[in-house]
Motif scaffolding. Sequence first.
Motif, PDB file in Angstrom:
ATOM      1  N   GLY A 105      -7.490  -3.580 -46.508  1.00  0.00           N
ATOM      2  CA  GLY A 105      -6.395  -4.489 -46.838  1.00  0.00           C
ATOM      3  C   GLY A 105      -6.673  -5.263 -48.117  1.00  0.00           C
ATOM      4  O   GLY A 105      -5.794  -5.404 -48.973  1.00  0.00           O
ATOM      5  N   ALA A 122     -11.214 -15.209 -44.234  1.00  0.00           N
ATOM      6  CA  ALA A 122     -11.089 -13.913 -44.911  1.00  0.00           C
ATOM      7  C   ALA A 122      -9.813 -13.872 -45.758  1.00  0.00           C
ATOM      8  O   ALA A 122      -9.834 -13.432 -46.915  1.00  0.00           O
ATOM      9  N   SER A 156      -3.669   4.950 -39.991  1.00  0.00           N
ATOM     10  CA  SER A 156      -4.204   5.696 -38.857  1.00  0.00           C
ATOM     11  C   SER A 156      -5.690   5.916 -39.137  1.00  0.00           C
ATOM     12  O   SER A 156      -6.371   5.001 -39.645  1.00  0.00           O
TER      13      SER A 156
HETATM   14  P1  NAD Z   1     -12.171  -4.751 -41.723  1.00  0.00           P
HETATM   15  O1  NAD Z   1     -12.785  -5.275 -40.475  1.00  0.00           O
HETATM   16  O2  NAD Z   1     -12.943  -4.803 -42.993  1.00  0.00           O
HETATM   17  O3  NAD Z   1     -10.782  -5.471 -41.967  1.00  0.00           O
HETATM   18  C1  NAD Z   1      -9.867  -5.650 -40.926  1.00  0.00           C
HETATM   19  C2  NAD Z   1      -9.160  -6.977 -41.114  1.00  0.00           C
HETATM   20  O4  NAD Z   1      -8.208  -7.097 -40.044  1.00  0.00           O
HETATM   21  C3  NAD Z   1     -10.100  -8.185 -41.011  1.00  0.00           C
HETATM   22  O5  NAD Z   1      -9.879  -9.063 -42.096  1.00  0.00           O
HETATM   23  C4  NAD Z   1      -9.738  -8.831 -39.694  1.00  0.00           C
HETATM   24  O6  NAD Z   1      -9.889 -10.246 -39.684  1.00  0.00           O
HETATM   25  C5  NAD Z   1      -8.278  -8.415 -39.552  1.00  0.00           C
HETATM   26  N1  NAD Z   1      -7.850  -8.440 -38.155  1.00  0.00           N
HETATM   27  C6  NAD Z   1      -8.531  -8.020 -37.064  1.00  0.00           C
HETATM   28  N2  NAD Z   1      -7.832  -8.262 -35.953  1.00  0.00           N
HETATM   29  C7  NAD Z   1      -6.665  -8.837 -36.358  1.00  0.00           C
HETATM   30  C8  NAD Z   1      -5.539  -9.339 -35.661  1.00  0.00           C
HETATM   31  N3  NAD Z   1      -5.469  -9.295 -34.321  1.00  0.00           N
HETATM   32  N4  NAD Z   1      -4.507  -9.873 -36.379  1.00  0.00           N
HETATM   33  C9  NAD Z   1      -4.596  -9.942 -37.731  1.00  0.00           C
HETATM   34  N5  NAD Z   1      -5.651  -9.505 -38.431  1.00  0.00           N
HETATM   35  C10 NAD Z   1      -6.677  -8.958 -37.752  1.00  0.00           C
HETATM   36  O7  NAD Z   1     -11.751  -3.252 -41.379  1.00  0.00           O
HETATM   37  P2  NAD Z   1     -11.228  -2.046 -42.295  1.00  0.00           P
HETATM   38  O8  NAD Z   1     -12.274  -1.012 -42.282  1.00  0.00           O
HETATM   39  O9  NAD Z   1     -10.694  -2.527 -43.591  1.00  0.00           O
HETATM   40  O10 NAD Z   1     -10.044  -1.508 -41.375  1.00  0.00           O
HETATM   41  C11 NAD Z   1      -8.696  -1.637 -41.729  1.00  0.00           C
HETATM   42  C12 NAD Z   1      -7.904  -0.573 -41.004  1.00  0.00           C
HETATM   43  O11 NAD Z   1      -8.379   0.713 -41.402  1.00  0.00           O
HETATM   44  C13 NAD Z   1      -8.023  -0.618 -39.481  1.00  0.00           C
HETATM   45  O12 NAD Z   1      -6.769  -0.323 -38.898  1.00  0.00           O
HETATM   46  C14 NAD Z   1      -9.014   0.493 -39.194  1.00  0.00           C
HETATM   47  O13 NAD Z   1      -8.838   1.015 -37.903  1.00  0.00           O
HETATM   48  C15 NAD Z   1      -8.629   1.495 -40.255  1.00  0.00           C
HETATM   49  N6  NAD Z   1      -9.626   2.496 -40.581  1.00  0.00           N
HETATM   50  C16 NAD Z   1     -10.825   2.121 -41.093  1.00  0.00           C
HETATM   51  C17 NAD Z   1     -11.749   3.103 -41.399  1.00  0.00           C
HETATM   52  C18 NAD Z   1     -13.077   2.754 -41.956  1.00  0.00           C
HETATM   53  O14 NAD Z   1     -13.958   3.613 -41.929  1.00  0.00           O
HETATM   54  N7  NAD Z   1     -13.279   1.558 -42.476  1.00  0.00           N
HETATM   55  C19 NAD Z   1     -11.441   4.451 -41.186  1.00  0.00           C
HETATM   56  C20 NAD Z   1     -10.193   4.788 -40.682  1.00  0.00           C
HETATM   57  C21 NAD Z   1      -9.295   3.801 -40.390  1.00  0.00           C
END
Ligand code: NAD
Length: 252
Positions: free
Chosen positions: A19, A42, A142
């Motif tokens: 994000g 954050a 996803s």
């Molecule tokens: P991250 O933990 O770095 O960021 C996620 C953000 O979402 C955090 O700032 C957190 O505070 C926020 N968050 C969590 N719960 C929340 C809620 N209930 N309401 C509002 N905000 C909330 O994780 P990321 O790796 O950037 O993941 C982002 C998306 O990408 C997720 O949907 C994850 O499933 C998906 N994803 C990540 C990966 C990976 O390898 N990083 C791979 C595939 C998919």
Amino acid sequence: MSETKSKVAVITGGGSGLGQSVAIKLAESGINISIVDISEKAGQETITLLKPYGINAIFIQADVSRAEDVKTYVDRTVEHFGTIDMFFNNAGISGPGTLFAENTIEQINQVVGINLLGGLYGIKYVLEVMLKQGGGSIVNTSSTAGLVGQATVGSYSATKHGVIGITRTIAVEYADKGIHINAIAPGTTETPMVRQYRLDNPETFQTVENAIPQRRLGQPEEIADLVAFLLSDRARYINGAVIPIDGGFTAQ
Ligand code: NAD
């Protein structure tokens, strides 16, 4: 500079990882941004990172698993900017990393509540705005776990398959309303979520890393490039697609 100069994007989970990277990428194109995150710290960090770009950016604290919070972040964005042109529906958590029978009901509910219900609520309320204004673009996050089975991510995988289902449905339902919606399916990408997962589950993580044909993790900036393109008008004929960005993991 660009066609998107005065557009407005909402990014959930905008305080970290994918994000935050997408926020910076969109800001480079002069797009105004509403950062939504459960973590005030954050979210404010991202707002600080956006300052040099001179765009209009606001932070809205919300828990996406609560429908009333979702309605509030949509309403407050429209109050502030007057519109929502782009929606990166992205907030998510990874879950406990255990075999499915070992999950507690609370763990299952939490992952489904944030990753799936949170995403559905967001699409519903944002769609209401986009339908009124005659169009918009949505990208849902996803995962490769939304395309194939992977051990120890049962609830997570179920939610990420669900995200693909709603993407395809909305693509069909609203294609003639100027709305295009797609999903990205990232492989393991080097964000804080993954760093934490690696610390909690070192053995499982090593297996995952070894299974990536490019033998490296994805970088958040690589995902951000794809998302920015899919959200833009240049991608308007891409609708209902699920695009893996995983170093070849799901090609095997
Ligand atoms: P991250 O933990 O770095 O960021 C996620 C953000 O979402 C955090 O700032 C957190 O505070 C926020 N968050 C969590 N719960 C929340 C809620 N209930 N309401 C509002 N905000 C909330 O994780 P990321 O790796 O950037 O993941 C982002 C998306 O990408 C997720 O949907 C994850 O499933 C998906 N994803 C990540 C990966 C990976 O390898 N990083 C791979 C595939 C998919």
